[in-house]
Design an enzyme around this catalytic site. Structure first.
Site, mmCIF file in Angstrom:
data_model
loop_
_atom_site.group_PDB
_atom_site.id
_atom_site.type_symbol
_atom_site.label_atom_id
_atom_site.label_comp_id
_atom_site.label_asym_id
_atom_site.label_seq_id
_atom_site.Cartn_x
_atom_site.Cartn_y
_atom_site.Cartn_z
ATOM 1 N N GLY A 47 0.768 -1.137 -0.036
ATOM 2 C CA GLY A 47 0.000 -0.097 -0.288
ATOM 3 C C GLY A 47 0.873 1.388 0.085
ATOM 4 N N GLN A 52 3.009 10.292 0.279
ATOM 5 C CA GLN A 52 4.516 9.436 0.558
ATOM 6 C C GLN A 52 5.351 9.868 -0.604
ATOM 7 O OE1 GLN A 52 2.565 5.545 1.868
ATOM 8 N NE2 GLN A 52 4.482 5.610 2.713
ATOM 9 N N CYS A 100 6.225 0.641 7.348
ATOM 10 C CA CYS A 100 5.685 1.830 6.376
ATOM 11 C C CYS A 100 6.772 2.140 5.714
ATOM 12 C CB CYS A 100 5.254 2.879 7.562
ATOM 13 S SG CYS A 100 4.608 4.658 6.044
ATOM 14 N N LEU A 101 6.445 2.413 4.266
ATOM 15 C CA LEU A 101 7.688 2.549 3.414
ATOM 16 C C LEU A 101 8.135 4.053 3.646
ATOM 17 C CD1 LEU A 101 5.942 1.682 -0.206
ATOM 18 C CD2 LEU A 101 7.608 0.376 1.199
ATOM 19 N N HIS A 142 -4.396 2.571 8.130
ATOM 20 C CA HIS A 142 -2.897 3.042 8.025
ATOM 21 C C HIS A 142 -2.621 4.061 6.749
ATOM 22 C CE1 HIS A 142 1.804 2.298 7.967
ATOM 23 N NE2 HIS A 142 1.580 2.844 6.902
ATOM 24 N N GLU A 143 -3.340 3.748 5.530
ATOM 25 C CA GLU A 143 -3.146 4.591 4.451
ATOM 26 C C GLU A 143 -3.967 5.823 4.624
ATOM 27 O OE1 GLU A 143 -0.653 4.043 2.568
ATOM 28 O OE2 GLU A 143 -0.379 1.825 2.871
ATOM 29 N N HIS A 146 -2.179 8.582 6.429
ATOM 30 C CA HIS A 146 -1.409 9.286 5.816
ATOM 31 C C HIS A 146 -1.554 10.723 5.319
ATOM 32 C CE1 HIS A 146 2.617 6.861 5.721
ATOM 33 N NE2 HIS A 146 1.916 5.892 5.168
HETATM 34 NI NI NI Z 1 2.735 3.906 5.380
#
Ligand code: NI
Length: 181
Positions: A47, A52, A100-101, A142-143, A146
């Site tokens: 995701g 991001q 998380c990325l 989570h997404e 962001h």
């Molecule tokens: Ni994330």
């Protein structure tokens, strides 16, 4: 469509509240969605949210094919979710590992609503709605965080569980090892 640079925790752009999309099916929106998929795939995530990659719009993509990796996680359909709204279906919260990325290499235990309803639009502006639970619900929460400038460490109850993936003994903690999102 190129892979884009992923902002990391500490970058002030990750803390912005993103703006709703107003023009659907627009070439720039289609390009953004393509870049999100490519960047997610290149980083091995499941995701990613537009902030991001430095775009302050309320757009997230997530999901993976059943045949892919992560046998421990229930499959989540590949989804483009724009201008999302989340509604918890009850008060139950569950702990689970998140990564998380934008916080690469780390994992921590985060409480999330177990069951949610979410609604939003696809890139063509078609509305849809789903009721989901467990890992699918966790990824969406989570997404969507962001989009409001929130990273998962801000949701943790016990920062003692935050650590580098290679150092954590996952067998001694509840939940499953989730991919980065
Ligand atoms: Ni994330």
């Amino acid at each position: 469509m190129p892979e884009r640079r992923v902002l990391r925790m500490g970058d002030p752009d990750l803390r912005r509240v993103s703006e709703p999309v107003e023009r659907f099916a627009d070439p720039s929106l289609i390009e953004l969605v393509g870049d999100l998929w490519d960047t997610m795939a290149a980083r091995g995530g499941v995701g990613i949210a537009a902030p991001q990659i430095g775009v302050a719009l309320r757009v997230v993509v997530f999901g993976f094919d059943e045949s892919e990796r992560y046998p421990q996680a229930a499959p989540v359909p590949r989804t483009v979710l724009i201008n999302p709204e989340i509604e918890p279906l009850d008060s139950e919260m569950v702990d689970g590992w998140e990564g998380c990325l934008s916080v690469p290499g780390l994992r921590g235990i985060v409480p999330r609503h177990r069951r949610i309803r979410y609604r939003g639009f696809d890139a063509q502006g078609r509305p849809f709605e789903r009721q989901v639970e467990d890992f699918h619900a966790r990824v969406v929460q989570h997404e969507c965080d962001h989009l409001d400038g929130v990273l998962y460490p801000q949701r943790m109850r016990d920062l003692a569980t935050l650590g580098f993936e290679e150092e954590i003994d996952f067998t001694r903690c509840p939940g499953e090892v989730a991919p980065e999102v």
